[in-house]
Design an enzyme around this catalytic site. Structure first.
Site, PDB file in Angstrom:
ATOM      1  N   ARG A  53       0.846  -1.200   0.000  1.00  0.00           N
ATOM      2  CA  ARG A  53       0.000   0.000   0.000  1.00  0.00           C
ATOM      3  C   ARG A  53       0.881   1.249   0.000  1.00  0.00           C
ATOM      4  O   ARG A  53       0.595   2.221  -0.672  1.00  0.00           O
ATOM      5  CB  ARG A  53      -0.958   0.013   1.197  1.00  0.00           C
ATOM      6  N   ASP A 177      -6.785  19.157 -14.203  1.00  0.00           N
ATOM      7  CA  ASP A 177      -7.119  17.833 -14.750  1.00  0.00           C
ATOM      8  C   ASP A 177      -6.634  17.811 -16.204  1.00  0.00           C
ATOM      9  O   ASP A 177      -7.192  18.483 -17.066  1.00  0.00           O
ATOM     10  CB  ASP A 177      -8.637  17.618 -14.663  1.00  0.00           C
ATOM     11  N   LYS A 202      -8.090   6.836 -19.635  1.00  0.00           N
ATOM     12  CA  LYS A 202      -8.373   7.348 -20.972  1.00  0.00           C
ATOM     13  C   LYS A 202      -7.134   7.223 -21.869  1.00  0.00           C
ATOM     14  O   LYS A 202      -6.675   6.119 -22.095  1.00  0.00           O
ATOM     15  CB  LYS A 202      -8.872   8.795 -20.853  1.00  0.00           C
TER      16      LYS A 202
HETATM   17  C1  LIG Z   1     -12.915   9.938 -16.848  1.00  0.00           C
HETATM   18  C2  LIG Z   1     -12.487  11.244 -16.288  1.00  0.00           C
HETATM   19  C3  LIG Z   1     -12.255  11.400 -14.913  1.00  0.00           C
HETATM   20  C4  LIG Z   1     -12.493  10.298 -13.905  1.00  0.00           C
HETATM   21  O1  LIG Z   1     -11.578   9.263 -14.035  1.00  0.00           O
HETATM   22  P1  LIG Z   1     -11.905   7.723 -13.637  1.00  0.00           P
HETATM   23  O2  LIG Z   1     -10.663   7.027 -14.064  1.00  0.00           O
HETATM   24  O3  LIG Z   1     -13.126   7.335 -14.417  1.00  0.00           O
HETATM   25  O4  LIG Z   1     -12.157   7.689 -12.184  1.00  0.00           O
HETATM   26  C5  LIG Z   1     -11.801  12.638 -14.477  1.00  0.00           C
HETATM   27  N1  LIG Z   1     -11.618  13.662 -15.328  1.00  0.00           N
HETATM   28  C6  LIG Z   1     -11.841  13.548 -16.651  1.00  0.00           C
HETATM   29  C7  LIG Z   1     -11.624  14.729 -17.537  1.00  0.00           C
HETATM   30  C8  LIG Z   1     -12.293  12.342 -17.178  1.00  0.00           C
HETATM   31  O5  LIG Z   1     -12.532  12.243 -18.493  1.00  0.00           O
END
Ligand SMILES: *Cc1c(COP(=O)(O)O)cnc(C)c1O
Length: 398
Positions: A53, A177, A202
């Protein structure tokens, strides 16, 4: 002549193994260390790893890779994008306030609106593309400004350096992000951002297989704090998924460059079609954020949205495409077609949605690696079917 040590396409391939090439075997891939615990040689002096962890060699290779790619001090790998994002918010304390992009990712919106009040952390949403509004919304207790650029699904562009300047003047941190751009196209830390966040589900992994999240901090001090939160909450990425993500990152350059080239062509094709009312893509010269985006990034990305007249035409379009999968998510080898009104923004009241441009005719496409001529042909057929529906419902015949 020596090679360019800063070129991302090359770093993507070697960053994970450079410091790591298996000492004993010379293996070119980072081994998957399936070990929860680690034998300690000495009675009272313990080695680099003690419990997975807190640290795992496969995960560490991934964490060092993303830190290098983003140019930050420390990288951390989480169980999902949401766990990276929610953990970063735990850097805040009761009584603090955070300013957030109003068109933030749906899961982030849910975390902020449903969870932060439990910790007595205050928030407000702002139009992050409007620097005057951002500056005017900072409060004495604002500690973080949270950016997403390009945003979802209308690809709004925030001037990152502009927001960083406001944040620095007010003693706040900035979080960004970077899911849509990845470090290949956007390097927020170079623009002054303090914490870069990713849904590695993604583009970084790229194959619609794993759920993963990454965070990179500008400073070692912030990295230590976030690592403490990660170890305390325990939302770590497992060794097998860490390995898979390392492999995905190696092909990011080829995948994203190819998908972006296709997205450019698809955007131009859609923009020229009479049924398409609007195309949202930062690579289009008339996109509101085009020049800011070009200034702060190296690529336009592979996600675009387009507006058809209404729900019926959107439905006919989706029903008549054969190549893209119709699904949530983005950033994969297969093109992914989404319907924001019923997918990412289903929880939002219609009025709120429409205010953000998310009408019933809006579709989003994440362009994959299919041949662009096939994608355009598939879309042309689907648009023809949508046109037919439009003619029927408006009663206009040709
Ligand atoms: C998919 C996504 C998230 C969340 O990520 P997960 O891996 O699904 O928890 C956060 N920000 C953006 C821009 C996303 O496309």
């Amino acid at each position: 002549m020596s090679f360019d040590k800063e070129r991302l396409e090359t770093k993507l391939i070697h960053a994970s193994t450079r410091g790591f090439t298996e000492q004993r075997t010379g293996a070119v891939n980072v081994p998957i260390y399936l070990s929860s615990t680690y034998h300690q040689d000495s009675f009272d002096e313990y080695g680099r790893f003690d419990y997975s962890r807190s640290g795992n060699p496969t995960r560490l290779a991934l964490e060092e890779t993303i830190a290098e790619l983003e140019g930050g001090a420390r990288g951390l790998a989480f169980a999902s994008g949401m766990s990276a994002i929610s953990s970063a918010f735990m850097l805040l304390s009761a009584g603090d306030h955070v300013l957030v992009s109003e068109d933030v990712y749906g899961g982030t919106y849910r975390f902020i609106t449903e969870m932060l009040n439990k910790f007595h952390i205050d928030y407000s949403f702002v139009n992050m593309t409007d620097l005057a509004e951002v500056a005017a919304s900072v409060r004495p207790n604002t500690k973080v400004i949270y950016i997403e650029t390009p945003s979802n699904p209308c690809l709004n562009i925030t001037d990152v350096e502009g927001v960083v300047k406001i944040a620095k003047a007010n003693g706040c941190l900035t979080f960004l992000d970077n899911t849509f751009m990845t470090p290949l196209y956007q390097n927020p830390i170079q623009l002054g951002v303090d914490v870069v966040l990713h849904s590695a589900t993604k583009f970084l992994s790229g194959h619609s297989d794993i759920i993963a999240g990454l965070a990179v901090t500008r400073t070692e001090e912030l990295g230590e704090k976030l690592a403490f939160i990660q170890n305390t909450f325990g939302s770590i990425l497992g060794a097998q998924d860490s390995y898979q993500l390392i492999q995905g990152i190696k092909t990011l350059g080829t995948r994203l460059n190819q998908s972006t080239a296709s997205a450019q062509k698809l955007a131009a094709h859609l923009a020229g079609h009479p049924l398409v009312e609007e195309v949202f893509y930062p690579g289009l010269v008339y996109h509101a954020g085009h020049s800011i985006h070009r200034r702060q990034t190296k690529g336009d990305g592979a996600v675009l949205s387009f507006r058809l007249p209404n729900r019926e035409t959107a439905k006919a379009f989706v029903d008549n495409t054969k190549l893209p999968v119709f699904a949530v998510s983005l950033g994969a080898v297969e093109s992914i077609l989404s319907y924001p009104a019923k997918m990412s923004h289903a929880a939002m009241p219609k009025e709120e949605r429409e205010k953000r441009g998310i009408t019933d005719g809006l579709l989003r496409i994440s362009v994959g690696l299919e041949h662009i001529d096939d994608l355009i042909a598939d879309f042309s057929t689907a648009l023809q079917a949508a046109e037919k529906i439009q003619l029927q419902t408006t009663g206009v015949s040709n």
